[in-house]
Scaffold this active site. Structure first.
Site: not given
Ligand code: MG
Length: 222
Positions: A8, A110, A10, A144
């Site tokens: 991932d 992401t 962030d 997600k």
């Molecule tokens: Mg994250």
């Protein structure tokens, strides 16, 4: 046999969540929607509209209109853009070098819809990632916690779920990876309790990317 690690972005590769947290909570407050910083972390990965509607339903008893969503999201983005650029997460470069040295593929998965994402990633992590092994918001229908982004990551790498490991920081991201059937390591780089990440389906919860870098061999080899 392990062939790839899916990362991932962030809160994993970049220490960007404090900025997102600040911008969301302040922008929401300006519209009369009180969003605690911790709630931003709980909802990390959700679309802007989805996040805004959670708050609008709580305070206004209804979904926000498209115009309200646009105004709030613009306010959040404007505030976010005044903040100093997020730095690479401590320990991430060391970890990525070890992963590359082991001959494992590096995949980014992401929910971000940032253009020029690859440029930014390459500036921080030269010679680690490629455009072909990157899944962004532009690649998927469902974000997600739907497993689609991680399933897409496996597909781009040409591997199956048992040949990969995911590194995530957010409950919704952990849910997505777990639902894709991939062994999921949560790095708890934010303010949430470890239990939240375990309950989301994490197979392992670690305190930091540095910890994972320091213990990669024993975790990967088992
Ligand atoms: Mg994250």
């Amino acid at each position: 046999m392990l062939k790839a690690i899916l990362f991932d972005m962030d809160g994993v590769l970049f220490d960007s969540m404090p900025n997102h947290s600040y911008a969301w909570s302040h922008a929401m407050t300006d519209f009369g929607l009180k969003m605690e910083p911790e709630e931003v972390y709980m909802n990390e990965g959700r679309t802007g509209k989805g996040t805004i509607n959670i708050l609008s339903n709580r305070y206004w008893g209804r979904d926000a209109t498209d115009e309200e969503v646009e105004r709030i999201y613009e306010a959040k983005s404007a505030l976010f853009n005044t903040l100093p650029e997020a730095q690479p997460m401590p320990g991430a470069m060391e970890l990525l070098n070890k992963v590359r040295a082991r001959g494992l593929m590096r995949v980014i998965v992401t929910g971000s819809a940032t253009h020029a994402l690859l440029d930014r990633v390459n500036a921080a992590y030269p010679d680690i990632f490629s455009k072909e092994l990157m899944v962004t918001a532009f690649d998927v229908k469902h974000g997600k916690p739907n497993p689609e982004p991680y399933l897409m990551g496996l597909k781009k790498a040409g591997i199956s779920a048992d040949e990969a490991i995911v590194v995530e920081n957010a409950p919704l991201g952990v849910q997505a990876a777990h639902a894709a059937g991939i062994f999921t390591i949560a790095v708890n780089t934010g303010p949430l309790k470890d239990e939240v990440l375990k309950e989301a389906g994490a197979d392992l919860v670690l305190p930091s990317m540095q910890y994972l870098a320091d213990h990669l061999e024993e975790i990967v080899i088992g």
